[in-house]
Design an enzyme around this catalytic site. Structure first.
Site, PDB file in Angstrom:
ATOM      1  CE  LYS A  19     -31.833  57.698 -12.088  1.00 51.58           C
ATOM      2  NZ  LYS A  19     -30.955  57.822 -10.897  1.00 51.58           N
TER       3      LYS A  19
ATOM      4  NE  ARG B  81     -24.440  63.940 -10.496  1.00 48.34           N
ATOM      5  CZ  ARG B  81     -25.677  63.438 -10.465  1.00 48.34           C
ATOM      6  NH1 ARG B  81     -26.028  62.469 -11.303  1.00 48.34           N
ATOM      7  NH2 ARG B  81     -26.556  63.874  -9.588  1.00 48.34           N
TER       8      ARG B  81
HETATM    9  P1  ADP Z   1     -27.682  59.157 -12.032  1.00 44.43           P
HETATM   10  O1  ADP Z   1     -28.116  59.688 -13.363  1.00 44.43           O
HETATM   11  O2  ADP Z   1     -28.275  57.806 -11.731  1.00 44.43           O
HETATM   12  O3  ADP Z   1     -27.900  60.133 -10.923  1.00 44.43           O
HETATM   13  P2  ADP Z   1     -24.956  59.473 -13.071  1.00 44.43           P
HETATM   14  O4  ADP Z   1     -24.941  58.731 -14.364  1.00 44.43           O
HETATM   15  O5  ADP Z   1     -25.010  60.941 -13.124  1.00 44.43           O
HETATM   16  O6  ADP Z   1     -26.127  58.899 -12.111  1.00 44.43           O
HETATM   17  O7  ADP Z   1     -23.663  58.988 -12.250  1.00 44.43           O
HETATM   18  C1  ADP Z   1     -23.384  59.547 -10.965  1.00 44.43           C
HETATM   19  C2  ADP Z   1     -21.859  59.697 -10.820  1.00 44.43           C
HETATM   20  O8  ADP Z   1     -21.257  58.401 -10.738  1.00 44.43           O
HETATM   21  C3  ADP Z   1     -21.193  60.396 -11.993  1.00 44.43           C
HETATM   22  O9  ADP Z   1     -20.132  61.175 -11.485  1.00 44.43           O
HETATM   23  C4  ADP Z   1     -20.675  59.254 -12.867  1.00 44.43           C
HETATM   24  O10 ADP Z   1     -19.519  59.627 -13.627  1.00 44.43           O
HETATM   25  C5  ADP Z   1     -20.343  58.198 -11.832  1.00 44.43           C
HETATM   26  N1  ADP Z   1     -20.601  56.823 -12.280  1.00 44.43           N
HETATM   27  C6  ADP Z   1     -21.602  56.376 -13.087  1.00 44.43           C
HETATM   28  N2  ADP Z   1     -21.507  55.035 -13.248  1.00 44.43           N
HETATM   29  C7  ADP Z   1     -20.451  54.623 -12.517  1.00 44.43           C
HETATM   30  C8  ADP Z   1     -19.837  53.327 -12.281  1.00 44.43           C
HETATM   31  N3  ADP Z   1     -20.356  52.219 -12.815  1.00 44.43           N
HETATM   32  N4  ADP Z   1     -18.757  53.298 -11.486  1.00 44.43           N
HETATM   33  C9  ADP Z   1     -18.256  54.437 -10.922  1.00 44.43           C
HETATM   34  N5  ADP Z   1     -18.779  55.671 -11.107  1.00 44.43           N
HETATM   35  C10 ADP Z   1     -19.871  55.763 -11.894  1.00 44.43           C
HETATM   36  P1  ADP Z   2     -30.445  62.157  -9.843  1.00 43.27           P
HETATM   37  O1  ADP Z   2     -30.644  61.091 -10.857  1.00 43.27           O
HETATM   38  O2  ADP Z   2     -29.029  62.524  -9.635  1.00 43.27           O
HETATM   39  O3  ADP Z   2     -31.198  61.933  -8.595  1.00 43.27           O
HETATM   40  P2  ADP Z   2     -32.111  63.985 -11.392  1.00 43.27           P
HETATM   41  O4  ADP Z   2     -31.327  64.859 -12.258  1.00 43.27           O
HETATM   42  O5  ADP Z   2     -32.860  62.858 -12.010  1.00 43.27           O
HETATM   43  O6  ADP Z   2     -31.092  63.507 -10.296  1.00 43.27           O
HETATM   44  O7  ADP Z   2     -33.154  64.837 -10.538  1.00 43.27           O
HETATM   45  C1  ADP Z   2     -32.758  65.982  -9.796  1.00 43.27           C
HETATM   46  C2  ADP Z   2     -33.937  66.455  -8.964  1.00 43.27           C
HETATM   47  O8  ADP Z   2     -35.019  66.845  -9.841  1.00 43.27           O
HETATM   48  C3  ADP Z   2     -34.540  65.399  -8.049  1.00 43.27           C
HETATM   49  O9  ADP Z   2     -33.855  65.314  -6.811  1.00 43.27           O
HETATM   50  C4  ADP Z   2     -35.976  65.922  -7.890  1.00 43.27           C
HETATM   51  O10 ADP Z   2     -36.036  67.010  -6.995  1.00 43.27           O
HETATM   52  C5  ADP Z   2     -36.288  66.477  -9.288  1.00 43.27           C
HETATM   53  N1  ADP Z   2     -36.888  65.438 -10.160  1.00 43.27           N
HETATM   54  C6  ADP Z   2     -36.320  64.868 -11.259  1.00 43.27           C
HETATM   55  N2  ADP Z   2     -37.149  63.968 -11.821  1.00 43.27           N
HETATM   56  C7  ADP Z   2     -38.274  63.965 -11.050  1.00 43.27           C
HETATM   57  C8  ADP Z   2     -39.486  63.228 -11.091  1.00 43.27           C
HETATM   58  N3  ADP Z   2     -39.715  62.277 -12.039  1.00 43.27           N
HETATM   59  N4  ADP Z   2     -40.415  63.484 -10.128  1.00 43.27           N
HETATM   60  C9  ADP Z   2     -40.210  64.427  -9.186  1.00 43.27           C
HETATM   61  N5  ADP Z   2     -39.083  65.146  -9.080  1.00 43.27           N
HETATM   62  C10 ADP Z   2     -38.122  64.929 -10.002  1.00 43.27           C
END
Ligand code: ADP
Ligand code: ADP
Length: 247
Positions: A37, A147
């Site tokens: 995302k 990551r």
């Molecule tokens: P989210 O915001 O949904 O938690 P991130 O954008 O932070 O996810 O991506 C999680 C990890 O996966 C990061 O280390 C990122 O560089 C990697 N990543 C994101 N998209 C892809 C993809 N399409 N293929 C492989 N790795 C990816």
């Molecule tokens: P990722 O996309 O890798 O799961 P985020 O950076 O979006 O991680 O979120 C990290 C943490 O922050 C989540 O695991 C949760 O504890 C908290 N968090 C983020 N967004 C929300 C939300 N909309 N509602 C509740 N908790 C949240």
């Protein structure tokens, strides 16, 4: 023909980061932790000239600043749970009143519960599209354990799939990257369980709104998140460009 012309006009408007004159492009990115995302949010926000609203980044900033909210949130985040709906809804409502949101925004990591989604509808915040990035659990652990994040900007890298130019440092600022406390395997498993228990249902929620033809129902766009980063970007942007033309 009209549509093509319209698309060209919008591309021009957006590339200049000027107003989307009708306020179109209020978007939600859905998907499990690690789906990509944050990675895709960068491309979408740049393309449409809208701000990224990441509740995770907002919470991490509060933790780093040592605010009361940050202190409360840290334990929940470290355990892989969710911060309370009231806190999150309050943060987001306040954020979208800021001037940069007047012409749209992208929610990244929000909503994460039905209560959060319903609160936005009750507040009259209409959403144009929900982009769901689908990635199976098996891929998530590998993505999150590799990551690396730049805390100041929210930019993310992956040690194998998207490495920085110089190991361990942010491409733009040269500052050190961190391995987030919650990107450790046991917490990742808890976060995935939380996603399946509380967030996954949102796909059905938005799908039902669309299927019933509910007024203001956003368009639900599903993207295969197992593709390369560029593949996901191209698929998501081409679907969103269609929406930009039709609104
Ligand atoms: P989210 O915001 O949904 O938690 P991130 O954008 O932070 O996810 O991506 C999680 C990890 O996966 C990061 O280390 C990122 O560089 C990697 N990543 C994101 N998209 C892809 C993809 N399409 N293929 C492989 N790795 C990816
Ligand atoms: P990722 O996309 O890798 O799961 P985020 O950076 O979006 O991680 O979120 C990290 C943490 O922050 C989540 O695991 C949760 O504890 C908290 N968090 C983020 N967004 C929300 C939300 N909309 N509602 C509740 N908790 C949240």
């Amino acid at each position: 023909m009209v549509g093509i012309e319209c698309a060209r006009v919008r591309v021009h408007i957006n590339a200049d980061h000027r107003d989307l004159e009708d306020g179109c492009m209020r978007l939600i990115l859905l998907g499990p932790p690690g789906a990509g995302k944050g990675t895709q949010a960068r491309f979408i926000c740049e393309r449409f000239g809208i701000p990224q609203i990441s509740t995770g980044d907002m919470l991490r900033a509060a933790v780093a600043a040592g605010t009361e909210l940050g202190k409360q949130a840290k334990a929940v985040m470290d355990a892989g749970g969710l911060v309370s709906d009231d806190i999150i809804i309050g943060l987001v409502k306040e954020r979208i009143t800021q001037p940069d949101c007047a012409t749209g925004f992208l929610f990244d990591g929000f909503p994460r519960t039905l209560a959060q989604a319903e609160a936005m509808r009750e507040a009259g915040v209409s959403i144009d599209a929900v982009v769901e990035i689908a990635v199976p659990d098996d891929d998530i652990v590998m993505r999150l354990s590799g990551r690396r994040s730049h805390p100041g900007s929210g930019r993310v890298y992956h040690v194998t799939f998207n490495p920085p130019k110089v190991e361990g440092v942010d491409d733009v600022t040269g500052e050190p990257l961190v391995h987030r406390d919650d990107d450790r395997e046991d917490t990742i498993r808890n976060r995935l369980a939380t996603y399946h228990a509380q967030t996954e249902v949102l796909t059905e929620f938005y799908g039902d709104l669309e299927a019933k033809g509910t007024a203001d129902a956003p368009k639900l766009i599903k993207v295969d998140g197992t593709q390369s980063i560029d593949g996901v970007r191209d698929e998501a942007l081409s679907e969103l460009e269609r929406i930009a033309v039709s609104c």
